[in-house]
Scaffold this motif. Structure first.
Motif, PDB file in Angstrom:
ATOM      1  N   ILE A   1     -30.570  12.975  35.068  1.00 47.75           N
ATOM      2  CA  ILE A   1     -31.391  13.751  36.158  1.00 47.75           C
ATOM      3  C   ILE A   1     -32.743  13.614  36.055  1.00 47.75           C
ATOM      4  N   THR A   2     -33.264  12.876  37.043  1.00 45.84           N
ATOM      5  CA  THR A   2     -34.826  12.609  37.016  1.00 45.84           C
ATOM      6  C   THR A   2     -35.676  13.342  38.075  1.00 45.84           C
TER       7      THR A   2
ATOM      8  N   ASN B   1     -24.208  24.506  35.396  1.00 49.84           N
ATOM      9  CA  ASN B   1     -24.878  23.500  34.966  1.00 49.84           C
ATOM     10  C   ASN B   1     -26.146  23.814  34.372  1.00 49.84           C
TER      11      ASN B   1
ATOM     12  N   VAL C   1     -35.082  17.261  40.574  1.00 46.88           N
ATOM     13  CA  VAL C   1     -34.442  18.563  41.429  1.00 46.88           C
ATOM     14  C   VAL C   1     -35.150  19.025  42.339  1.00 46.88           C
TER      15      VAL C   1
ATOM     16  N   ARG D   1     -29.975  15.280  30.912  1.00 46.81           N
ATOM     17  CA  ARG D   1     -28.818  15.268  31.481  1.00 46.81           C
ATOM     18  C   ARG D   1     -28.105  16.685  31.935  1.00 46.81           C
ATOM     19  N   ILE D   2     -27.296  16.435  32.864  1.00 44.10           N
ATOM     20  CA  ILE D   2     -26.677  17.759  33.187  1.00 44.10           C
ATOM     21  C   ILE D   2     -25.629  18.147  32.323  1.00 44.10           C
TER      22      ILE D   2
ATOM     23  N   PHE E   1     -25.059  18.929  40.772  1.00 40.51           N
ATOM     24  CA  PHE E   1     -24.924  17.799  39.921  1.00 40.51           C
ATOM     25  C   PHE E   1     -23.454  17.812  39.218  1.00 40.51           C
TER      26      PHE E   1
ATOM     27  N   ASP F   1     -24.444  13.765  34.720  1.00 41.54           N
ATOM     28  CA  ASP F   1     -25.322  13.265  35.713  1.00 41.54           C
ATOM     29  C   ASP F   1     -26.601  13.146  34.938  1.00 41.54           C
TER      30      ASP F   1
ATOM     31  N   ILE G   1     -29.564  21.843  31.643  1.00 44.12           N
ATOM     32  CA  ILE G   1     -30.235  20.802  31.518  1.00 44.12           C
ATOM     33  C   ILE G   1     -30.245  20.533  29.892  1.00 44.12           C
TER      34      ILE G   1
END
Length: 197
Positions: A9-10, A64, A12, A33-34, A3, A7, A66
């Protein structure tokens, strides 16, 4: 790590593709989000690498992570963790065991599962990190994880999971029950022959 910084993020998937998870967040902008910790000059310098787990100890540059996004609207594309906390929920495609993860910044995280497990860990140092090994905690047979930031900022990364495999029911070997039957029959035959004499 696939990512980009900021981004939304919904969902993975695991590195090996065996697991997927949907992700939702409440708190702040109600977004997960990332945050690329290897970026500099971001909206949140506390989440920029290198992190330290104690004074003079080893450092970490995890890439990255979260976060619960703080700001809403146009600015939500600029990642910044929510200073008032929030909850990130992950729902997995398979039943899993949680083996570990990494906490970043001065986060205070409570993990709750759909099976009633509750586990808490915090990093008391600003710009710090903790790598958690949960293999002995028994956080097993779960399909949903909640990461509650308990009214504080922070991020998590490097979730380590494995597929939960239920213990198999192992029946007695067939030969064992046949042998028991043969011994009972032998005892009965011995009694019969003893009474005929």
């Amino acid at each position: 790590e696939g990512f980009a910084h900021g981004d939304l993020i919904t969902g993975v998937s695991s590195d090996d593709g065996l697991f997927t998870a949907t992700i939702s967040a409440v708190g702040g902008a109600n977004e997960a989000r990332i945050f690329d910790t290897n970026q500099s000059n971001t909206a949140d310098p506390d989440l920029e690498a290198n992190f330290q787990n104690f004074a003079g100890g080893p450092t970490l540059a995890p890439g990255n992570a979260i976060i619960v996004q703080e700001t809403v609207g146009v600015a939500s594309a600029i990642p910044d963790d929510n200073g008032k906390g929030g909850v990130i929920t992950m729902t997995f495609s398979k039943v899993i065991n949680l083996l570990g993860f990494t906490i970043l910044d001065d986060a205070d995280i409570t993990i709750r599962t759909d099976m009633g497990h509750v586990f808490n860990h915090s990093v008391s140092v600003d710009h710090g990190f903790a790598i958690l090994d949960l293999t002995g905690e028994g956080i097993t047979q779960v399909q949903q994880l909640e990461f509650d930031f308990n009214g504080a900022s922070g991020a998590f990364d490097n979730l380590i999971i494995e597929e939960y495999v239920p213990p198999s029911h192992v029946p007695l070997p067939m030969g064992g029950s046949l042998l028991a039957g043969a011994l009972i029959a032998l005892g009965y035959a011995r009694r019969r022959s003893g009474s005929a004499t």
